[in-house]
Each structure stands twice: as C-alpha cells, then as structure tokens.
Motif scaffolding. Structure first.
Motif, PDB file in Angstrom:
ATOM      1  N   VAL A   1      22.008  10.446 -10.527  1.00 24.91           N
ATOM      2  CA  VAL A   1      22.410  10.173 -11.903  1.00 24.91           C
ATOM      3  C   VAL A   1      23.380  11.259 -12.338  1.00 24.91           C
ATOM      4  CG1 VAL A   1      21.681  10.079 -14.322  1.00 24.91           C
ATOM      5  CG2 VAL A   1      20.287   8.983 -12.562  1.00 24.91           C
ATOM      6  N   GLY A   2      24.526  10.830 -12.874  1.00 17.16           N
ATOM      7  CA  GLY A   2      25.498  11.769 -13.447  1.00 17.16           C
ATOM      8  C   GLY A   2      25.599  11.520 -14.933  1.00 17.16           C
ATOM      9  N   GLU A   3      25.496  12.597 -15.722  1.00 12.63           N
ATOM     10  CA  GLU A   3      25.457  12.429 -17.178  1.00 12.63           C
ATOM     11  C   GLU A   3      26.707  13.014 -17.836  1.00 12.63           C
ATOM     12  OE1 GLU A   3      21.551  12.495 -19.162  1.00 12.63           O
ATOM     13  OE2 GLU A   3      20.874  13.592 -17.384  1.00 12.63           O
TER      14      GLU A   3
ATOM     15  N   ARG B   1      11.003  13.515  -9.612  1.00 11.94           N
ATOM     16  CA  ARG B   1       9.760  13.535  -8.828  1.00 11.94           C
ATOM     17  C   ARG B   1       9.685  12.340  -7.873  1.00 11.94           C
ATOM     18  NH1 ARG B   1       7.516  15.186 -13.762  1.00 11.94           N
ATOM     19  NH2 ARG B   1       6.648  13.104 -14.153  1.00 11.94           N
ATOM     20  N   ASN B   2      10.448  11.291  -8.171  1.00 10.35           N
ATOM     21  CA  ASN B   2      10.500  10.116  -7.306  1.00 10.35           C
ATOM     22  C   ASN B   2      11.561  10.243  -6.219  1.00 10.35           C
ATOM     23  OD1 ASN B   2       8.423   8.689  -8.479  1.00 10.35           O
ATOM     24  ND2 ASN B   2       9.630   6.857  -8.860  1.00 10.35           N
ATOM     25  N   GLY B   3      12.185  11.415  -6.144  1.00  7.67           N
ATOM     26  CA  GLY B   3      13.188  11.637  -5.106  1.00  7.67           C
ATOM     27  C   GLY B   3      14.618  11.491  -5.566  1.00  7.67           C
ATOM     28  N   GLY B   4      14.834  11.206  -6.840  1.00  4.66           N
ATOM     29  CA  GLY B   4      16.194  11.071  -7.357  1.00  4.66           C
ATOM     30  C   GLY B   4      16.869  12.421  -7.518  1.00  4.66           C
ATOM     31  N   ARG B   5      18.197  12.430  -7.480  1.00  5.36           N
ATOM     32  CA  ARG B   5      18.974  13.660  -7.611  1.00  5.36           C
ATOM     33  C   ARG B   5      19.705  13.652  -8.950  1.00  5.36           C
ATOM     34  NH1 ARG B   5      17.443  17.403  -4.468  1.00  5.36           N
ATOM     35  NH2 ARG B   5      19.519  18.315  -4.273  1.00  5.36           N
ATOM     36  N   LEU B   6      19.441  14.651  -9.770  1.00  3.80           N
ATOM     37  CA  LEU B   6      20.132  14.784 -11.055  1.00  3.80           C
ATOM     38  C   LEU B   6      19.892  16.163 -11.624  1.00  3.80           C
ATOM     39  CD1 LEU B   6      18.228  12.903 -13.941  1.00  3.80           C
ATOM     40  CD2 LEU B   6      17.124  13.938 -11.952  1.00  3.80           C
ATOM     41  N   ASN B   7      20.688  16.513 -12.623  1.00  2.17           N
ATOM     42  CA  ASN B   7      20.506  17.770 -13.347  1.00  2.17           C
ATOM     43  C   ASN B   7      20.043  17.431 -14.757  1.00  2.17           C
ATOM     44  OD1 ASN B   7      21.571  19.315 -11.089  1.00  2.17           O
ATOM     45  ND2 ASN B   7      23.586  18.529 -11.684  1.00  2.17           N
ATOM     46  N   THR B   8      20.863  17.750 -15.743  1.00  2.37           N
ATOM     47  CA  THR B   8      20.628  17.324 -17.128  1.00  2.37           C
ATOM     48  C   THR B   8      21.992  17.069 -17.745  1.00  2.37           C
ATOM     49  OG1 THR B   8      20.761  19.569 -18.007  1.00  2.37           O
ATOM     50  CG2 THR B   8      18.571  18.786 -17.401  1.00  2.37           C
ATOM     51  N   ASP B   9      21.992  16.479 -18.937  1.00  2.00           N
ATOM     52  CA  ASP B   9      23.271  16.227 -19.604  1.00  2.00           C
ATOM     53  C   ASP B   9      23.999  17.533 -19.920  1.00  2.00           C
ATOM     54  OD1 ASP B   9      21.364  16.966 -21.485  1.00  2.00           O
ATOM     55  OD2 ASP B   9      21.710  15.267 -22.828  1.00  2.00           O
ATOM     56  N   PHE B  10      23.269  18.547 -20.389  1.00  2.00           N
ATOM     57  CA  PHE B  10      23.943  19.784 -20.778  1.00  2.00           C
ATOM     58  C   PHE B  10      24.470  20.575 -19.586  1.00  2.00           C
ATOM     59  CE2 PHE B  10      19.369  20.895 -20.650  1.00  2.00           C
ATOM     60  CZ  PHE B  10      19.383  21.988 -19.795  1.00  2.00           C
ATOM     61  N   ILE B  11      24.035  20.228 -18.386  1.00  2.00           N
ATOM     62  CA  ILE B  11      24.611  20.820 -17.174  1.00  2.00           C
ATOM     63  C   ILE B  11      25.801  19.994 -16.705  1.00  2.00           C
ATOM     64  CG2 ILE B  11      24.230  21.307 -14.727  1.00  2.00           C
ATOM     65  CD1 ILE B  11      22.885  23.344 -16.477  1.00  2.00           C
ATOM     66  N   ASP B  12      25.621  18.679 -16.626  1.00  2.00           N
ATOM     67  CA  ASP B  12      26.672  17.813 -16.085  1.00  2.00           C
ATOM     68  C   ASP B  12      27.921  17.789 -16.955  1.00  2.00           C
ATOM     69  OD1 ASP B  12      25.097  17.225 -13.954  1.00  2.00           O
ATOM     70  OD2 ASP B  12      24.657  15.153 -14.513  1.00  2.00           O
ATOM     71  N   ASN B  13      27.775  17.868 -18.267  1.00  2.00           N
ATOM     72  CA  ASN B  13      28.977  17.820 -19.103  1.00  2.00           C
ATOM     73  C   ASN B  13      29.273  19.154 -19.781  1.00  2.00           C
ATOM     74  OD1 ASN B  13      27.555  17.877 -21.726  1.00  2.00           O
ATOM     75  ND2 ASN B  13      26.933  15.776 -21.253  1.00  2.00           N
ATOM     76  N   ALA B  14      28.850  20.235 -19.128  1.00  2.84           N
ATOM     77  CA  ALA B  14      29.084  21.581 -19.679  1.00  2.84           C
ATOM     78  C   ALA B  14      30.557  21.973 -19.661  1.00  2.84           C
ATOM     79  CB  ALA B  14      28.267  22.615 -18.903  1.00  2.84           C
ATOM     80  N   GLY B  15      31.360  21.261 -18.884  1.00  5.58           N
ATOM     81  CA  GLY B  15      32.772  21.607 -18.778  1.00  5.58           C
ATOM     82  C   GLY B  15      33.482  21.604 -20.120  1.00  5.58           C
ATOM     83  N   GLY B  16      33.132  20.660 -20.982  1.00  3.33           N
ATOM     84  CA  GLY B  16      33.786  20.588 -22.286  1.00  3.33           C
ATOM     85  C   GLY B  16      33.506  21.809 -23.138  1.00  3.33           C
ATOM     86  N   VAL B  17      32.235  22.222 -23.175  1.00  5.32           N
ATOM     87  CA  VAL B  17      31.853  23.412 -23.945  1.00  5.32           C
ATOM     88  C   VAL B  17      32.505  24.657 -23.347  1.00  5.32           C
ATOM     89  CG1 VAL B  17      29.922  24.858 -24.684  1.00  5.32           C
ATOM     90  CG2 VAL B  17      29.672  22.371 -24.632  1.00  5.32           C
ATOM     91  N   ASP B  18      32.478  24.748 -22.026  1.00  9.77           N
ATOM     92  CA  ASP B  18      33.064  25.897 -21.333  1.00  9.77           C
ATOM     93  C   ASP B  18      34.564  25.986 -21.616  1.00  9.77           C
ATOM     94  OD1 ASP B  18      33.422  28.048 -19.701  1.00  9.77           O
ATOM     95  OD2 ASP B  18      32.923  27.045 -17.834  1.00  9.77           O
TER      96      ASP B  18
END
Length: 626
Positions: free
Chosen positions: A148-150, A166-183
């Motif tokens: 999942v990409g947020e 926990r079901n084996g999916g790969r993801l971070n969080t929204d505030f990690i995935d779209n941190a580029g804008g804030v940065d």
C-alpha cells in the motif's frame, strides 16, 4: 487522472499497469492494460486543463474494461472484471464494485485522494469518522495487495495499517509516504528566510532571488528525495531487528511515555502485555508502528539537542550546509552561518541523520548504558562517522540498488551500524573528559583507513576465515572489492581504536601493534569469547547492561594484554608473542581451563561470563613481559 497526487504518482513509470481506479464520479477498469499506451494516455489527460476518466480513449482500454458512472444503479460485470475482483455475480452496485476492487489481488494499492477506505476489523465505521465512505470501506485483513502506498492522508486508519502489516502486507504510514511535500516546504522556508534577508539588505534583487530559486529546484528535490529514501530505509532496518531488539524498543517507548512525549493510546502503540505476547510469539513491531517511533525519535532528539551546545560547536555546526543546495552554499556560505534558524537546522540535520542511519534508540541506549549525556553521544557518533568514513561507505551501498540483492545491502548496512555502535561506545568510555571531534578525527582517520584496507592480511585464525567468507560472499553478489573488504571486517574494525591507542602510548608501528593484537586474540580465543558474549540471550534491561559491560571489559583487557606483548624485547610480533606465552605459561593454562569449561557447559548464563571476564582481568593484571 484528476488530483495531482494520484496523477503525478501514475506518471512516475511507463511500466505501471493501472488495472483500476476510482474517484468521486467514475470507476475506471482496464483488466489487462498495455503499459506504454496507457502511460501515454494518462500523460495526455494529466496535461489537459481539466479532465476526467470519461476523457480516456475507450479504444485503449483492454477487453472487458470500461469507465463506469458511480451514480449508476448497477454495473454489469464482464468475465474480465470478475477475474480481477474474484466476484461471481454478474451485476452489482458501484459501491460494491469499489469494495471488491480494494480487495483485489494486485501488487500496489495507491491512494492519492480524500477519504478513509481501510479500517481494522476491530473498528466500527463510526470509529473512523468518514461517513461518506462507510458503504465501500474494507478491513485491513481483507486486502490482498502486496503493498500500500499512501500519497494522500488518512486513506487508512492506523489500526487498519497494523492489521494489514500483521497479515504480511508491506506499508508504512501516510505521514511517511507523503512526507516529501512537508520536507520540500521546510527547505523552501529555510532558503527563503536567508534570501529574503539578502534582498532586504540590498545584497540581492528580487529578480535574482527568483532566478536562483528556479535554478536550485532540481537540487532541492534531490535533497528531499534523499531524506525520504533514508527515512524509509531506517524503517526497514528497524523492522529487521524489531524482534531481537524488542526489549530495547519497549524501554524506549516507556521512556517517551513516562516523559509525556508519547501518547500511547493516541498513536495506537501496543501495551506492554501486547508487546510481550508478540515477543513470545516471535513477532516484532510492524512498519506502521515503527514509522511512529521514527518520527517521535527524531523530534525528541532534536528537542534534546537544542538544550545543549551541540548546535553551537564549530565542528558539528558544519551540518548546516547539508540542508541547502550546493549552489547556495557556494555563493552564500558566510551569510548561511548567520541564518536565523541556524541552531534549529543543525539540530534537525543531526537528529535526522542519526535516526535514519543508526535507528530510533541509538542515542538513548548509549546514554542509558554508559551514564553519559546526549551531547556526548552525538559527538561520539559524528566523530566515528567521519573517522570511519561512514557517509562514503553508506552511499556506496545505496548506489548498489537494483545491482545486488537488497538483503545483501541491508546486511552490509547492519554491519556498519554494529561498527558505529561499538566505536561510539568506545569513545564515550575512553574520553570521559570530553570529545573533541576535530582533533580526534584528524588523529584516528588515516590509521583507521590503513587498518581497514589491510585487515584481511592482519587477521588470523577464525576472524580471518570469517572475513574471507564475508568478503567472498559480497564480491560474488556483485559488491565492489574495496567496499567488500571494509564491510566484511566491520565486525572487528572498531578494535582499530584500541590498537591505535596502543601505538600512541607505546610508540610502536601501527602494523606491529595490529599484528600483536590479533595474534594474541587468536591465542587466547578472544574472538570466540566475544562471539559468545554477543550471543548471550537478553531478557531484561539489566542483562543488556551486563552484556555491554562484558564487551567493554574484553576490549580493555585485550588492549592491556597487547601492550604487555609489545613490551617484550623482540623485533617481530610473532617472536614477541611466543616469548610472552612462554613467560606466562601458568597464567595462560588457567585461562585455557576457563575457556574449556565454557565450551563444555550445556547452558550459558551471565554468572559464568562474570567469572570469565574476571579471570581475563587477572591475566592482564598479573602477566609478565620480561
């Protein structure tokens, strides 16, 4: 292609196979898309002043697909849509179709819009607080995508993320995935503060300012991408050691909570009992949970640094320039030093780098286990980073993306982390009066490089075999030889610090001291002994402290013993060692007996190693050199 987040994301590669998408008006389905043709069409739509999925050329949509109105009463499912969604019905409502698409078996679920579409099975729709999407929302354990990409915010609840992970999916969080804008905004603000000051002072015209901003666009983008690349890399490295380091993470979480810096309930961090259950079950923290810890760790470390003189230290304040484009640093180097937010930027850069490269609790753990303060640990880190040329080594590993197996890269990074942890601890323990980064780096750097490049020739016995095995494995995987040499020896390279100290104290050549150190270690089987210490099972904070203490003592005793070998009147290291062994035969027999008992023991416990380390201390205290 409406919405810049979704649209931009879908234009990053012409290899993307967009099988389905939806917005507030339409559902787009292309069951078997042509990647290049569909990319070109998405690009065409994105560049239109206004566009919707109805503008997509229907001739480019694969068999069985189409664009459907969300306002329709029902949608007829083609065999291709049934295969994509796993549905057997022939007609369903648009809302039911969206739910099925969210649960379809795909590689990537990309959120670039507004709304919360995934919750946890333990949550109600009322808990989510997004009534508009109640009818189509799915649970985290129902997702069949791999990743999942947020790009947008709040597309999933945090509990929904954790359930998917926990079901084996790969993801971070929204505030990690779209941190580029804030940065990006942070960089923009910091740059404009300086340039606006120059404009106000008459040193720069507004036209020149705007032109310079335009010229630096790509470099700023590069800085932002590097920050975000390393932040996700940090989460991956933390995830790899999450189970092994569970006790450390628990302690760090409790510390933040007790200091009022973390609201455990608000951030959905598991309770102590839940974390203990996970540890017993062989499970660590999930990526969404680690994302929270990474963010809090950076904020906490920055705040702590601002209470110290670290941002004012001339050597450490050089980190200021890492937040700005090279063009700006080159032209306005002196004005940069007077930046209104200089201290804050320095603290931010140092905190981000330490957490990204060394993990969420690197500083806290060293502060706790050595009794020192945050500023000392940070100075030790920066000193080790520069003396061991860590930025160059780390960057070389990153440059191997898509050229060597990612697991090899991560293992190499973990080896460098191990080196930095032990070397930083060495400086904290051996420079109680304070750490002068500039002078210490100047003294140690060249000798460290000399040892690191010749380590394969200096080692002997088991350490040499381990180095050769690691070196061969890395080069076989495609790692450049020079990089492989250094990383393969990183498990013992921190001992170079003690060797260099011996050369200074006893005025002997570096190579001779190194040969004596490693040959002595082989005779006393200290590498095996160190391995046993590293493998001691840690169940509590106090056991972790004890193990660290054992390792400190081992390094000190090996250094002291090496000094006595070097005092033997002999030209060659091997002759001196043989003479030293003959002089201390009785003491060595006692040490050999200790090693034998350790090897024969059916179980390993801390009491055994407490005694063993004491025996080694007695050997160092009583051995003779003449």
């Amino acid at each position: 292609m409406s919405g810049d987040v979704f649209g931009n994301g879908l234009l990053l590669s012409d290899q993307i196979k967009l099988v389905a998408a939806f917005n507030h008006m339409h559902i787009f389905i292309d069951p078997n898309p042509d990647p290049q043709a569909s990319f070109a069409e998405r690009k065409r739509l994105f560049e239109l002043p206004r566009s919707g999925w109805m503008d997509y050329q229907s001739s480019l949509i694969s068999k069985g697909g189409g664009v459907f109105e969300r306002s329709a009463k029902s949608i007829t499912l083609t065999p291709e849509i049934q295969a994509l969604t796993g549905l057997s019905q022939t007609r369903i409502t648009p809302t039911e179709l969206i739910s099925a698409l969210l649960k379809s078996e795909i590689d990537l679920l990309w959120n670039g819009g507004i709304g919360t579409y995934v919750k946890a099975s333990t949550e109600t729709h009322a808990d989510v607080g997004d009534k508009t999407n109640d009818a189509l929302r799915v649970d985290g354990n129902e997702l069949r995508c791999k990743v999942v990409g947020e790009g947008g915010n709040l597309g999933m609840t945090q509990l929904g993320r954790m359930e998917f992970a926990r079901n084996g999916g790969r993801l971070n969080t929204d505030f990690i995935d779209n941190a580029g804008g804030v940065d990006c905004s942070d960089h923009e603000v910091n740059i404009k503060i300086l340039l606006n000051g120059l404009v106000a002072a008459g040193d720069l015209t507004l036209k020149q300012r705007n032109q310079l901003l335009l010229e630096m666009t790509d470099e700023v983008a590069g800085l932002v991408l590097k920050n975000n690349y390393r932040q996700v890399q940090a989460i991956t490295l933390a995830e790899r050691r999450s189970l092994k380091a569970m006790a450390e993470y628990q302690r760090f979480i409790n510390k933040l909570e007790s200091e009022g810096k973390l609201n455990r309930k608000l951030e959905f961090i598991p309770t102590e009992d839940q974390l203990e259950e996970r540890r017993v079950s062989g499970l660590g923290l999930t990526r969404p949970e680690l994302s929270v810890l990474v963010s809090y760790s950076k904020a906490d470390l920055k705040a702590e640094l601002l209470k110290t003189d670290v941002p004012d230290d001339a050597y450490l304040a050089r980190e200021l320039v890492t937040a700005f484009p090279n063009k700006m640093v080159k032209i306005y180097n002196e004005p940069l030093k007077q930046h209104k937010l200089c201290r804050e930027i320095v603290a931010t850069q140092i905190a981000n780098e330490i957490v990204n490269l060394m993990g969420v609790n690197f500083v806290d753990r060293l502060v706790t286990t050595t009794g020192t303060d945050t500023s000392t640990v940070v100075r030790a880190y920066v000193l080790v980073r520069d003396a061991f040329d860590l930025p160059n080594l780390w960057k070389q590993i990153e440059f191997l993306d898509y050229e060597v197996d990612a697991q090899i890269q991560l293992e190499m990074m973990e080896r460098l982390q191990y080196l930095v942890r032990h070397a930083a601890r060495w400086f904290v323990r051996n420079r109680r009066g304070g750490i002068d980064c500039a002078s210490e780096t100047e003294y140690f750097a060249d000798s460290i490089r000399s040892i690191s490049l010749t380590l394969g020739n200096l080692l002997c016995g088991e350490p040499r075999t381990e180095w050769e095995d690691a070196y061969q494995r890395y080069t076989n995987a495609g790692v450049p030889s020079e990089l492989a040499k250094v990383v393969a020896g990183s498990g013992v390279l921190f001992t170079a610090l003690g060797i260099i100290e011996v050369t200074r104290e006893h005025e002997v050549p570096l190579t001779r001291a190194a040969q004596a150190f490693f040959s002595l270690g082989e005779r006393l089987e200290l590498h095996w002994f160190a391995g046993q210490l590293n493998d001691l099972h840690v169940d509590s904070y106090w056991q972790a402290l004890a193990r660290d203490s054992f390792r400190d003592d081992l390094e000190w005793q090996q250094r002291a013993l090496t000094a006595t070998v070097l005092q033997v009147d002999a030209e060659a290291s091997d002759v001196a060692l043989d003479a030293w062994i003959a002089l201390n035969k009785t003491h060595l027999e006692r040490w050999d007996k200790v090693l034998s008992d350790l090897k024969l023991a059916k179980t390993q416990d801390y009491a055994m190693y407490t005694v063993a380390v004491r025996e080694l201390f007695d050997l160092a205290r009583t051995c003779k050199s003449s």
